[in-house]
Design an enzyme around this catalytic site. Structure first.
Site, short mmCIF file in Angstrom:
data_model
loop_
_atom_site.label_atom_id
_atom_site.label_comp_id
_atom_site.label_asym_id
_atom_site.label_seq_id
_atom_site.Cartn_x
_atom_site.Cartn_y
_atom_site.Cartn_z
N CYS A 190 -14.25 -6.41 1.25
CA CYS A 190 -13.26 -5.44 0.74
C CYS A 190 -11.88 -6.05 0.97
CB CYS A 190 -13.40 -4.12 1.48
SG CYS A 190 -12.06 -2.94 1.16
N ASP A 241 14.55 2.31 26.22
CA ASP A 241 13.77 2.00 25.03
C ASP A 241 14.26 0.66 24.49
OD1 ASP A 241 12.02 2.20 23.01
OD2 ASP A 241 13.09 3.75 21.91
N CYS A 257 -14.67 3.52 -2.13
CA CYS A 257 -13.50 2.85 -1.56
C CYS A 257 -12.46 2.61 -2.67
CB CYS A 257 -13.92 1.51 -0.94
SG CYS A 257 -12.52 0.52 -0.41
N CYS A 311 -12.35 -1.55 -2.95
CA CYS A 311 -13.49 -2.37 -3.41
C CYS A 311 -14.55 -1.53 -4.14
CB CYS A 311 -14.11 -3.13 -2.25
SG CYS A 311 -15.06 -2.09 -1.12
N LYS A 340 7.11 10.92 29.17
CA LYS A 340 7.73 10.69 27.87
C LYS A 340 8.35 11.97 27.31
CE LYS A 340 6.71 6.53 26.28
NZ LYS A 340 5.57 6.37 25.48
#
Ligand code: IVH
Length: 672
Positions: free
Chosen positions: A430, A118, A406, A409, A312
């Site tokens: 937005c 990793d 939203c 916005c 994994k």
């Protein structure tokens, strides 16, 4: 001291120091103390100071002091640095193994198995035994030159020792930081009032991306190799690792060769068990077809090889409480419920937020504010809430209702038919979407505008300097220095990065636009397919679907994007403000057509041509190369040790030719 004596002493000291590095970093059995090591090093520095002409590139004194100048230069990888497909359970492995055996017509398959480090992928070039270049993976085809920092990694020899060193060697592997080194580093950082790193991988990444090698030199970086390409032939992954070991390049001592799925599973279980005792972090194991010939035969899909897979480890899970639920507006307007958590430590970092994906998921899992929950964090993926522990539900737990407008916005939210997500369709109007689109546009894999991060984007939006992507290219220094906490120098730097980012590639440009459902790989695929933005813009959904890896959803998104006048204007505006890329060479130019309409399959080992070379040759003559024999195959080119493909060809009546005949068919082209 005369020059001859100095030469001898220097050679001697270099060798002793290299041996000690090997003993300390590779064999993990130091033979001298740190102070003795320092004394030897100092002695070498002294002699070199008096005889500067005797300083060679492979001297340990040359490990530090290099710099990348004001930025990193780009390195185009000779062979792309690929990624791996993932397997999560035995079913995935069975599919992987069966596909390989079917393709090759073999009963059993031998795999080289290794831990999956990793860290950060890098590639190293040794020429005539000397370390010459180190580069990051970048987007897989172009990385950054980090030679100066790689040189500071003491476990890596600057000069390869041994007999018969091949002329050219390319080594790939991961730069990591050992767990105990990481803890020490963080303690030091804290005492010095410096940044503390979240985990060893972030610390390694941060160190590798330093312009000044002095910083990297003080960070305990390590390297572990997992592949080698040499000017000398190598038969298997196992042999490659042996060669690396003999060259004193660090490799994991946990690699093995096994046969069949059940042994893959055994290896996985073994590594998972010892995982926590390993000196470095791993996030799984990797299985690779051991024979390099068979690897060649299997080839690649998109960006990952068919001959390898990463298995994994399951992501770590932790229990915590949901303090609140809020929503987040994504780059494409998606509204995601996010759980605000009581901080909890999972796989090396403290998690305070986790995604709940969408309303349906949240209801299906019956998750309320106040619930005790299990959260999971895997790699760099956003942490997620897996489930609620319903037995522990407190009396005050309460339902969260999704908003109808939203939160940023305030325009009404829409849920399109067939979609699970609620969306704000205001686009760049937005603020949340504007901000994230700009961050995406500037990000490394897109336009790569170094220094234009979240904070500065916010400032630029606040100051009303940027409303759309192309505004970035109109900002000037005076406007920047007028912003709060913006010094002269940072303004210069940012202007320079913006300028530099103008030169890009068509693939990156398409990716930067942030078209819904179009990621990095798809962007590159469509760039390669259409070769120009004009070519792409006018396509209909059907022709888009004909591109490899583009399905109906992606095709529709692309089409919808280019159907909007505002988007076409934006693209023109970007180009008019200097964004440019080299034309993608149309292979048709020097392509001859001797083989057009013919389909070839390659099998076995050819005498002169490598498989890639044979493939390129056929393609450059207008022929197609596919992986398996069918009745549509025109020729099977068979080399030594041809397997089931040969039998298939014979039974289907497909013409079988050898390398010589292939060379003859392509003679005209090769003359040119
Ligand atoms: S082989 C063509 N072997 O995993 C195959 N990769 O998901 C390329 N990685 O960026 C990689 N340990 O840097 C391979 N033993 C290992 C690995 C390994 C870690 C990384 C690699 C790559 C990523 C792919």
């Amino acid at each position: 001291m005369n020059i001859d004596q100095a030469k001898l002493d220097i050679e001697n000291l270099k060798k002793i120091i290299a041996d000690h590095n090997d003993a300390y970093y590779i064999r993990d059995e130091p033979t001298i103390s740190d102070s003795e090591y320092d004394a030897l090093y100092k002695e070498l520095v002294e002699i070199e100071k008096n005889f500067p002409l005797l300083v060679t590139q492979d001297s340990p004194t040359q490990r530090v002091g290099g710099s990348a100048g004001s930025s990193f230069s780009q390195v185009i990888h000779e062979n792309p640095m690929l990624s791996l497909s993932n397997a999560f359970d035995i079913k995935d492995l069975e599919v992987f193994d069966k596909r390989i055996r079917d393709e090759l017509g073999l009963e059993e398959m031998a795999y080289a198995v290794e831990p999956k480090f990793d860290g950060l992928a890098v590639t190293l070039h040794y020429i005539d035994g000397l370390f010459r270049l180190g580069a990051t993976r970048g987007d897989g085809s172009t990385g950054e030159d980090v030679t100066h920092n790689i040189k500071t990694i003491k476990s890596l020899p600057l000069k390869l020792v041994g007999k018969n060193i091949p002329k050219k060697i390319e080594i790939r592997g991961e730069v990591v930081m050992h767990k105990d080194d990481f803890i020490k580093l963080n303690e030091q950082q804290k005492t010095s009032g410096l940044k503390v790193f979240a985990n060893p991988r972030n610390a390694a990444a941060g160190s590798l991306r330093q312009i000044d090698s002095m910083i990297a030199a003080n960070r305990p970086l390590r390297f572990y190799a997992y592949s080698i390409k040499s000017s000398e032939p190598i038969k298997s992954q196992e042999e490659g690792l042996e060669i690396l070991k003999s060259l004193q390049i660090p490799v994991s001592d946990l690699s093995r060769t096994v046969v069949g799925v059940s042994q893959l599973m055994d290896y996985y279980a073994y590594i998972e068990k010892i995982r926590k005792n390993l000196p470095y972090d791993i996030d799984g194991v990797v299985y690779k077809v051991n024979s390099l010939n068979l690897q060649d035969e299997l080839g690649f899909v998109s960006k990952a090889p068919r001959w390898a897979i990463a298995h994994k480890f399951a992501a770590e899970v932790a229990e915590t409480e949901i303090l609140d639920i809020t929503v987040q507006v994504g780059r494409t307007g998606s509204i995601t419920p996010v759980a605000r958590l009581k901080p909890v430590f999972v796989s090396g970092v403290t998690v305070t937020n986790a995604t709940l994906h969408n309303e349906d998921e949240m209801r299906r899992k019956d998750i309320l504010i106040g619930d005790y929950v299990l959260v999971r964090r895997a790699g760099d993926v956003v942490p997620e809430v897996i489930s609620a522990i319903h037995e522990k539900r407190p009396a005050h737990a309460k339902k969260f209702s999704m908003p109808t407008t939203c939160p940023v916005c305030h325009s009404p939210l829409i849920r399109e038919t067939g979609e699970a997500v609620l969306r704000c369709n205001s686009g760049m109007a937005c603020k949340a979407q504007k901000r994230q689109s700009l961050m995406h546009f500037s990000s490394r894999k897109a336009m790569d505008i170094d220094g234009l991060g979240e904070k500065i984007i916010d400032q630029l939006i606040e100051a009303n300097l940027i409303n759309k992507f192309s505004d970035i290219y109109k900002v000037n220094k005076e406007q920047l220095t007028a912003l709060e906490r913006f010094a002269d120098k940072s303004a210069d730097n940012l202007i320079r990065s913006i300028e530099r980012s103008k030169k890009t590639t068509l693939g990156r440009f398409i990716y930067a636009l942030g078209i819904r459902n179009v990621g990095e790989a798809t962007s590159n695929d469509i760039a390669q397919h259409y070769k120009s933005i004009d070519g792409l813009v006018k396509q209909d959904v059907e022709s888009l679907e004909a591109v490899d890896d583009v399905g109906p959803t992606v095709a529709k998104s692309i089409h919808a994007y280019f159907s909007k006048n505002a988007n076409i204007e934006l693209i023109n505006d970007l180009i008019n403000n200097g964004v440019n890329w080299d034309p993608i060479e149309s292979t048709r130019h020097n392509k001859s057509s001797e083989l057009s309409g013919l389909t070839f399959v390659l099998t076995g080992t050819l005498k002169n041509l490598k498989r890639d070379e044979a493939k390129q040759l056929i393609q450059s003559c207008g022929g197609k190369v596919t992986g398996s024999v069918s009745k549509n195959t025109s020729y099977l080119v068979a080399g030594e040790e041809s397997g089931s493909k040969l039998n298939n060809a014979i039974s289907l009546g497909v013409k079988v030719i050898d390398e010589e005949k292939l060379l003859e068919l392509t003679k005209e082209k090769r003359k040119k």
